[in-house]
Design a protein around this motif. Structure first.
Motif, PDB file in Angstrom:
ATOM      1  N   LEU A  78       0.802  -1.049   0.058  1.00 41.60           N
ATOM      2  CA  LEU A  78       0.202  -0.076  -0.005  1.00 41.60           C
ATOM      3  C   LEU A  78       0.741   1.349   0.096  1.00 41.60           C
ATOM      4  O   LEU A  78       0.580   2.349  -0.605  1.00 41.60           O
ATOM      5  CB  LEU A  78      -0.852  -0.067   0.963  1.00 41.60           C
ATOM      6  CG  LEU A  78      -1.937   1.119   1.314  1.00 41.60           C
ATOM      7  CD1 LEU A  78      -2.984   1.396   0.248  1.00 41.60           C
ATOM      8  CD2 LEU A  78      -2.647   1.249   2.860  1.00 41.60           C
ATOM      9  N   ASP A  79       1.913   1.341   0.651  1.00 39.89           N
ATOM     10  CA  ASP A  79       2.710   2.274   0.950  1.00 39.89           C
ATOM     11  C   ASP A  79       3.691   2.695  -0.428  1.00 39.89           C
ATOM     12  O   ASP A  79       4.208   3.634  -0.271  1.00 39.89           O
ATOM     13  CB  ASP A  79       3.939   2.493   2.059  1.00 39.89           C
ATOM     14  CG  ASP A  79       2.916   2.146   3.353  1.00 39.89           C
ATOM     15  OD1 ASP A  79       1.467   2.580   3.315  1.00 39.89           O
ATOM     16  OD2 ASP A  79       3.598   1.655   4.259  1.00 39.89           O
ATOM     17  N   GLN A  80       3.548   1.578  -1.212  1.00 45.18           N
ATOM     18  CA  GLN A  80       4.748   1.978  -2.560  1.00 45.18           C
ATOM     19  C   GLN A  80       3.774   2.011  -3.691  1.00 45.18           C
ATOM     20  O   GLN A  80       4.238   1.566  -4.783  1.00 45.18           O
ATOM     21  CB  GLN A  80       5.512   0.901  -2.448  1.00 45.18           C
ATOM     22  CG  GLN A  80       6.188   0.769  -1.152  1.00 45.18           C
ATOM     23  CD  GLN A  80       7.364   1.862  -0.814  1.00 45.18           C
ATOM     24  OE1 GLN A  80       7.696   2.426  -2.041  1.00 45.18           O
ATOM     25  NE2 GLN A  80       7.420   2.273   0.357  1.00 45.18           N
ATOM     26  N   ALA A  81       2.654   2.450  -3.723  1.00 40.77           N
ATOM     27  CA  ALA A  81       1.540   2.442  -4.749  1.00 40.77           C
ATOM     28  C   ALA A  81       2.024   3.361  -5.976  1.00 40.77           C
ATOM     29  O   ALA A  81       2.552   4.525  -5.642  1.00 40.77           O
ATOM     30  CB  ALA A  81       0.282   2.663  -4.303  1.00 40.77           C
ATOM     31  N   VAL A  82       1.639   3.007  -7.228  1.00 44.78           N
ATOM     32  CA  VAL A  82       1.806   4.017  -8.318  1.00 44.78           C
ATOM     33  C   VAL A  82       0.224   4.233  -8.817  1.00 44.78           C
ATOM     34  O   VAL A  82      -0.346   3.361  -8.895  1.00 44.78           O
ATOM     35  CB  VAL A  82       2.968   3.678  -9.318  1.00 44.78           C
ATOM     36  CG1 VAL A  82       4.425   3.633  -8.781  1.00 44.78           C
ATOM     37  CG2 VAL A  82       2.448   2.149  -9.930  1.00 44.78           C
ATOM     38  N   THR A  83       0.245   5.484  -9.550  1.00 44.25           N
ATOM     39  CA  THR A  83      -1.184   5.844 -10.121  1.00 44.25           C
ATOM     40  C   THR A  83      -0.796   6.057 -11.503  1.00 44.25           C
ATOM     41  O   THR A  83      -0.107   6.846 -11.650  1.00 44.25           O
ATOM     42  CB  THR A  83      -1.904   6.926  -9.217  1.00 44.25           C
ATOM     43  OG1 THR A  83      -1.808   6.377  -8.102  1.00 44.25           O
ATOM     44  CG2 THR A  83      -3.130   7.085  -9.883  1.00 44.25           C
ATOM     45  N   SER A 102       1.833   8.717 -15.488  1.00 42.26           N
ATOM     46  CA  SER A 102       1.743   7.856 -14.457  1.00 42.26           C
ATOM     47  C   SER A 102       2.974   8.195 -13.752  1.00 42.26           C
ATOM     48  O   SER A 102       3.951   8.993 -13.902  1.00 42.26           O
ATOM     49  CB  SER A 102       2.480   6.407 -15.114  1.00 42.26           C
ATOM     50  OG  SER A 102       2.772   5.414 -14.075  1.00 42.26           O
ATOM     51  N   SER A 103       2.800   7.871 -12.398  1.00 39.91           N
ATOM     52  CA  SER A 103       3.635   8.227 -11.352  1.00 39.91           C
ATOM     53  C   SER A 103       5.021   7.433 -11.245  1.00 39.91           C
ATOM     54  O   SER A 103       5.908   7.686 -10.605  1.00 39.91           O
ATOM     55  CB  SER A 103       3.000   8.301  -9.845  1.00 39.91           C
ATOM     56  OG  SER A 103       2.496   7.053  -9.754  1.00 39.91           O
ATOM     57  N   PHE A 104       4.956   6.269 -12.106  1.00 44.42           N
ATOM     58  CA  PHE A 104       6.071   5.646 -11.941  1.00 44.42           C
ATOM     59  C   PHE A 104       6.873   6.114 -13.077  1.00 44.42           C
ATOM     60  O   PHE A 104       6.753   6.434 -14.237  1.00 44.42           O
ATOM     61  CB  PHE A 104       5.489   4.249 -12.765  1.00 44.42           C
ATOM     62  CG  PHE A 104       6.880   3.318 -12.825  1.00 44.42           C
ATOM     63  CD1 PHE A 104       7.470   2.564 -11.793  1.00 44.42           C
ATOM     64  CD2 PHE A 104       7.651   3.286 -14.158  1.00 44.42           C
ATOM     65  CE1 PHE A 104       8.302   1.714 -12.091  1.00 44.42           C
ATOM     66  CE2 PHE A 104       8.662   2.248 -14.033  1.00 44.42           C
ATOM     67  CZ  PHE A 104       9.153   1.451 -13.055  1.00 44.42           C
ATOM     68  N   PRO A 252       5.095  -1.053 -13.405  1.00 40.12           N
ATOM     69  CA  PRO A 252       4.761  -0.177 -14.576  1.00 40.12           C
ATOM     70  C   PRO A 252       3.614  -0.521 -15.150  1.00 40.12           C
ATOM     71  O   PRO A 252       3.291  -1.670 -15.566  1.00 40.12           O
ATOM     72  CB  PRO A 252       6.058  -0.285 -15.420  1.00 40.12           C
ATOM     73  CG  PRO A 252       7.373  -0.824 -14.589  1.00 40.12           C
ATOM     74  CD  PRO A 252       6.309  -1.938 -13.501  1.00 40.12           C
ATOM     75  N   MET A 253       2.803   0.384 -15.731  1.00 39.80           N
ATOM     76  CA  MET A 253       1.668   0.180 -16.338  1.00 39.80           C
ATOM     77  C   MET A 253       1.468   0.628 -17.991  1.00 39.80           C
ATOM     78  O   MET A 253       0.906   0.201 -18.679  1.00 39.80           O
ATOM     79  CB  MET A 253       0.368   1.007 -15.681  1.00 39.80           C
ATOM     80  CG  MET A 253      -0.109   0.376 -14.355  1.00 39.80           C
ATOM     81  SD  MET A 253      -1.307   1.322 -13.621  1.00 39.80           S
ATOM     82  CE  MET A 253      -0.269   2.343 -12.690  1.00 39.80           C
ATOM     83  N   ASN A 254       2.550   1.412 -18.353  1.00 42.91           N
ATOM     84  CA  ASN A 254       2.758   1.708 -19.711  1.00 42.91           C
ATOM     85  C   ASN A 254       3.417   0.402 -20.279  1.00 42.91           C
ATOM     86  O   ASN A 254       4.311  -0.362 -19.813  1.00 42.91           O
ATOM     87  CB  ASN A 254       3.792   2.733 -19.838  1.00 42.91           C
ATOM     88  CG  ASN A 254       3.178   4.157 -19.332  1.00 42.91           C
ATOM     89  OD1 ASN A 254       3.429   4.528 -17.925  1.00 42.91           O
ATOM     90  ND2 ASN A 254       2.332   4.893 -20.130  1.00 42.91           N
ATOM     91  N   THR A 255       2.903   0.243 -21.683  1.00 38.74           N
ATOM     92  CA  THR A 255       3.845  -0.868 -22.238  1.00 38.74           C
ATOM     93  C   THR A 255       5.145  -1.108 -22.396  1.00 38.74           C
ATOM     94  O   THR A 255       5.727  -1.825 -22.187  1.00 38.74           O
ATOM     95  CB  THR A 255       3.142  -0.888 -23.918  1.00 38.74           C
ATOM     96  OG1 THR A 255       1.712  -0.873 -23.870  1.00 38.74           O
ATOM     97  CG2 THR A 255       3.612  -2.210 -24.685  1.00 38.74           C
TER      98      THR A 255
END
Length: 281
Positions: A78-83, A102-104, A252-255
């Motif tokens: 929870l403390d290391q989440a990215v949005t 993205s915050s990543f 990461p959520m980007n391809t």
């Protein structure tokens, strides 16, 4: 005599009309497009062949926690989440544009998605969609990387999404992928990289489905610490919207990110939980 002739003619006309209607129905069925190959714009990590409808604006809020392996210390990630905030607009039923942040690694992305072919019953067996994106990593620091230029922040992705809906419950997709990073993190990693993804959806109930996708990186450097992304998710259809819950070994959520920087290891319990919330305007 005329009345007798008409009495004989009516059944003939009815029979001919039925035949004509049957031909029209058959022709319509033969050319019918496969609907709802995928319900979400993504399978889990990979893009699906679904596009934003013409004139509709999509806002997708994606949240991915840190590794559950961290345990209670970080409250299981929870403390290391990215949005990630992703905005998409359907220019037509065959063309979609998008931008995201993205915050990543403070990543910005612009994307283009377009339909080339669509699966038809008894005609063409696949839906084929093109997808391209460009990302900018704004987290890179010139103090740590002397000689850093803007071009070094950029990565490019081109994909062909090839999907088939086999029946009302099951769809499968193949995703040949080309990725180019102007700046790589491993010295002997090629800037131009190749991968192939595979993903599928199986409908469980009227509202629930299970989705799985996997990306095989074809020329990853032998000393790379990164892993191929394997993900499982569950889609919930609620009033025309899709709420997605998933588990994956790539944060990461980007391809370009999940293909080249997936760091988790499922066998070691190192994976991430996340969800997508979408809103259509």
């Amino acid at each position: 005599m005329k009345k007798i002739f008409l009495l004989f003619l009516i059944p003939l006309l009815s029979f001919s009309q039925d035949d004509l209607l049957q031909e029209i129905t058959t022709e319509k069925d033969d050319n019918q497009y496969a609907s709802a190959v995928f319900k979400g714009l993504k399978i889990v990590n990979f893009e699906s062949t679904k596009l934003a409808d013409k004139g509709l604006f999509y806002l997708v809020v994606s949240h991915r926690f840190g590794s559950v392996k961290s345990g209670i210390e970080d409250f299981f990630g929870l403390d290391q989440a990215v949005t990630r905030l992703n905005f998409m607009y359907g220019i037509s039923d065959k063309l979609q544009i998008g931008i995201s942040r993205s915050s990543f690694q403070k990543t910005y992305e612009a994307s283009l998605k377009y339909r080339l072919l669509r699966q038809k019953k008894n005609s063409f067996p696949f839906t084929v969609v093109g997808y391209h994106s460009i990302t900018a990593n704004t987290d890179l620091d010139k103090e740590d990387l002397p000689g850093l230029e803007f071009k070094h922040r950029l990565s490019y992705v081109s994909q062909l999404l090839i999907a088939r809906k086999f029946n009302k419950n099951f769809s499968l997709q193949l995703i040949p992928t080309l990725l180019h990073e102007n700046l790589v993190r491993i010295s002997n990693q090629d800037n131009t990289q190749y991968a192939i993804g595979i993903g599928g959806r199986h409908k469980l109930t009227k509202r629930w489905s299970v989705n799985i996708d996997y990306g095989l990186h074809l020329n990853r450097a032998s000393n790379s610490p990164f892993k191929n992304p394997l993900s499982i998710g569950f889609d919930l259809e609620t009033g025309g919207h899709v709420f997605q819950l998933h588990f994956t070994n790539a944060q990461p959520m980007n391809t370009s990110g999940f293909l080249s920087q997936g760091s988790g290891d499922w066998s070691d319990g190192d994976f991430f939980f996340g969800f997508n919330l979408s809103r259509v305007f």
